[in-house]
Write an enzyme that holds these catalytic residues in place. Structure first.
Site, short mmCIF file in Angstrom:
data_model
loop_
_atom_site.label_atom_id
_atom_site.label_comp_id
_atom_site.label_asym_id
_atom_site.label_seq_id
_atom_site.Cartn_x
_atom_site.Cartn_y
_atom_site.Cartn_z
N MET E 1 6.32 99.62 -15.83
CA MET E 1 7.05 98.48 -16.38
C MET E 1 6.61 97.18 -15.73
O MET E 1 7.36 96.58 -14.99
CB MET E 1 8.55 98.69 -16.18
CG MET E 1 8.95 98.95 -14.76
SD MET E 1 10.50 99.83 -14.74
CE MET E 1 9.98 101.33 -15.58
N PRO E 2 5.40 96.78 -16.04
CA PRO E 2 4.89 95.54 -15.41
C PRO E 2 5.57 94.30 -15.99
O PRO E 2 6.20 94.35 -17.06
CB PRO E 2 3.41 95.53 -15.79
CG PRO E 2 3.12 96.89 -16.31
CD PRO E 2 4.40 97.42 -16.87
#
Lengths: 68, 68, 68, 68, 68, 68
Positions: E1-2
């Site tokens: 989940m950048p």
């Protein structure tokens, strides 16, 4: 003296809601970390919908896809 | 090649003042760290008063409380 | 009450140099914008060389290419 | 789907305290703005004392000056 | 989940171009790091020319100097 | 001269992968916005798992909940 940055989509957030966010996150830092509220800074950024992406697409397209 | 971000409240900062900030902070990085000015990037963000909190309240309310 | 973030590569910046950056940028904001130094916050980030890119390559490769 | 960044000085913040900050700020965004907690992202940065400046000096010097 | 933040100068970037940036950078993170695109967030900031400095001067002055 | 910041969890990202991210995002900005790669800066932040929250909990707890 924490610094907090809150980014939300620009969708009619009111000044009262912003004041609640500022108050709430400052209280949280006082309660959890015993920080001094006087030197806690909060900056809120409202981001236009076309500037916010999730799932590889602009957020409005993302929402439509989830509804349909 | 430093990157500097300056956030100030939106209260009539002029283009000349912004140029002074860009010049001043770049000079500082050259002088203190011997950085190359050509690749030093400065980004200034002006933040609306209602989006800036300190002391648990929006900054205008904070200022009024300090004066009174 | 400005907030300033300075990002530089991690290459042996000393505590004294950091103090000079903090002092210098705060003075600049006082001089140019008449800001209150007491509520000016400065955060310095040192970034590992492999985490810094310019010209499409990590900064060390960029520097070698410019020298040769 | 808000994004929140909390910067505090690195002074022994525990994993439990970080979990409280993540939970508390997410709840706040749900309560005030009716945001979806599932897509609310929180990033905490701990900043070394020598990298945090206030009042024109590193934070440790600032604190000593206030006590004395 | 950048989380990815892209800052560019405000010079007529279209909604389609922004969608391409969101799509392209999300694909990159999926391809290189096997990240989940559904929880990859991208925020684009357009910065006014007078708020962007490079080489110690505002970017427009920088460009004129390079051309002449 | 864009500035891009990529935040990912710290989970063994290699220097080669970082170089790919730097190259890929720079190419994207050249292709979509015709930006000059020479002045495109990319900064990658790896964030410890306990410092990354999503769904109101630290990311490791979030992942365990989704698997079970």
């Amino acid at each position: 003296m924490p610094y907090v940055n809150i980014k939300v989509t620009r969708e009619g957030v009111t000044a009262d809601q912003k004041a609640e966010l500022i108050s709430g996150v400052t209280d949280l830092l006082v309660r959890v970390l015993n920080k001094n509220p006087k030197t806690t800074v909060v900056v809120i950024d409202e981001v236009s919908l076309e500037d916010w992406g999730v799932g590889g697409v602009p957020v409005e397209q993302y929402r439509r896809a989830r509804v349909s």
